[in-house]
Scaffold this active site. Structure first.
Site, PDB file in Angstrom:
ATOM      1  N   LEU A  13       0.835  -1.201   0.000  1.00  0.00           N
ATOM      2  CA  LEU A  13       0.000   0.000   0.000  1.00  0.00           C
ATOM      3  C   LEU A  13       0.872   1.253   0.000  1.00  0.00           C
ATOM      4  O   LEU A  13       0.609   2.217  -0.727  1.00  0.00           O
ATOM      5  CB  LEU A  13      -0.905  -0.029   1.246  1.00  0.00           C
ATOM      6  CG  LEU A  13      -1.711   1.220   1.544  1.00  0.00           C
ATOM      7  CD1 LEU A  13      -2.753   1.471   0.454  1.00  0.00           C
ATOM      8  CD2 LEU A  13      -2.413   1.094   2.908  1.00  0.00           C
ATOM      9  N   TYR A 141      -2.759 -10.881  14.045  1.00  0.00           N
ATOM     10  CA  TYR A 141      -2.926  -9.661  13.242  1.00  0.00           C
ATOM     11  C   TYR A 141      -4.321  -9.067  13.494  1.00  0.00           C
ATOM     12  O   TYR A 141      -4.468  -7.879  13.775  1.00  0.00           O
ATOM     13  CB  TYR A 141      -2.738 -10.029  11.772  1.00  0.00           C
ATOM     14  CG  TYR A 141      -3.079  -8.972  10.764  1.00  0.00           C
ATOM     15  CD1 TYR A 141      -2.335  -7.798  10.659  1.00  0.00           C
ATOM     16  CD2 TYR A 141      -4.142  -9.158   9.857  1.00  0.00           C
ATOM     17  CE1 TYR A 141      -2.639  -6.841   9.694  1.00  0.00           C
ATOM     18  CE2 TYR A 141      -4.434  -8.211   8.894  1.00  0.00           C
ATOM     19  CZ  TYR A 141      -3.685  -7.053   8.816  1.00  0.00           C
ATOM     20  OH  TYR A 141      -3.990  -6.116   7.860  1.00  0.00           O
TER      21      TYR A 141
HETATM   22  C1  AKB Z   1      -4.130  -9.957   4.950  1.00  0.00           C
HETATM   23  O1  AKB Z   1      -4.515 -10.832   4.173  1.00  0.00           O
HETATM   24  O2  AKB Z   1      -3.575 -10.191   6.032  1.00  0.00           O
HETATM   25  C2  AKB Z   1      -4.399  -8.520   4.573  1.00  0.00           C
HETATM   26  C3  AKB Z   1      -5.666  -8.021   5.153  1.00  0.00           C
HETATM   27  C4  AKB Z   1      -6.964  -8.493   4.647  1.00  0.00           C
HETATM   28  O3  AKB Z   1      -5.638  -7.217   6.037  1.00  0.00           O
HETATM   29  N1  AKB Z   1      -4.415  -8.369   3.153  1.00  0.00           N
END
Ligand code: AKB
Length: 310
Positions: A13, A141
């Protein structure tokens, strides 16, 4: 005059957004930063500095020396890579955001920070996922993005920090490689098709995910950041939608250009992550607050990527 510091400028990005911000605000307004010095060659038009986002003193020095007014904090470890180093990912994703928010409070900075559809989980309504609903992320994440959203809202409501955020779907661009995400197959598949290679897809053929073409992601980011402050009512992060397709559908879209293109489905650990995410997103809050509207559908994205990559 705006002075804009971007972290993770060398990422998927960052590479494109930095160029766009240079175009809008002028090269002299941009301070691109990345932990990887090698990406500096992409930023010869503007200032570049090596920055580890965990190094708060260096971040502060860059902000104060350059009289920075806005920070786009893009550096993060994504969903698939994050599962390999969970605690490290938590540290990087959380501590760096807190560094940015604290500096924003002290230096009165406007902040952009990306969230993700990874904030959703197995108890989230899968189709047309609403802005407000059950959120039980399954990846580190996703957990860090959900916690980050809470911190953003907290800094806005408690200290008045003008922080803005979007829950990006999978981002698809052709200018730079994707890095460590669960949606990366939709980037890699175009390169394989153009190279004349058979593509091995790490998700099953019917796994629907929300996706977005990079020009739409850049447009959404710039529009959100330029929207008048009182229109930006959501200070955690906005749902934004554009596309929703499965590996089979993107394959069919590419086959219109390359009839001999072949695909094989070999789901790996990323399948479980993808299966916990929404199929599609309800972005009606972004539409009504700041008039969000994407430009590309699956086939127009495919046509544009293949034209440019070929
Ligand atoms: C990922 O796949 O981890 C990223 C997202 C969807 O945040 N592209």
């Amino acid at each position: 005059m705006e002075r804009i510091l971007i972290t993770g400028a060398g990422g998927q990005l960052g590479s494109e957004l930095t160029l766009k911000l240079s175009e809008i605000y002028g090269d002299e307004s941009i301070i691109a930063t990345d932990i990887n010095e090698q990406v500096s060659s992409r930023f010869t038009n503007c200032k570049f500095a090596v920055l580890d986002v965990m190094d708060r003193p260096k971040m502060e020095a860059l902000i104060s020396e350059n009289k920075v007014t806005q920070v786009y904090h893009l550096a993060a470890i994504l969903s698939a890579t994050g599962e390999k180093k969970p605690l490290f990912t938590w540290d990087i994703n959380m501590q760096s955001l807190l560094n940015v928010l604290e500096l924003a409070r002290e230096y009165n900075l406007k902040v952009y920070w990306p969230s993700s559809i990874a904030v959703f989980g197995n108890n989230t309504p899968r189709v047309n996922t609403p802005q407000y609903c059950a959120m039980d992320p399954t990846t580190v994440y996703g957990i860090s993005k959900l916690a980050g959203e809470r911190w953003c809202e907290y800094y806005n409501k408690t200290y008045g920090v003008d922080v803005r955020s979007l829950r990006y779907p999978g981002l698809i661009g052709y200018k730079s490689a994707a890095g460590g995400g669960t949606t990366d197959y939709a980037v890699d598949i175009y390169r394989a098709a153009i190279a004349g290679e058979k593509f091995s897809c790490f998700l099953s053929e019917d796994t629907y995910l929300p996706m977005m073409y990079m020009p739409d992601a850049i447009k959404a980011t710039v529009e959100l950041m330029e929207a008048p402050e009182d229109l930006v009512k959501v200070r955690s992060s906005y749902n934004i939608g554009a596309l929703s397709f499965s590996p089979k559908e993107i394959y069919e879209s590419i086959k219109r250009h390359f009839p001999d293109f072949e695909i094989v489905y070999e789901p790996d650990f990323r399948q479980k992550i993808a299966s916990s995410w929404p199929d599609s997103i309800d972005d009606s809050v972004a539409v009504s607050d700041w008039n969000w509207k994407p430009d590309f559908d699956l086939d127009t994205m495919t046509d544009d990527i293949i034209m440019n990559l070929s």
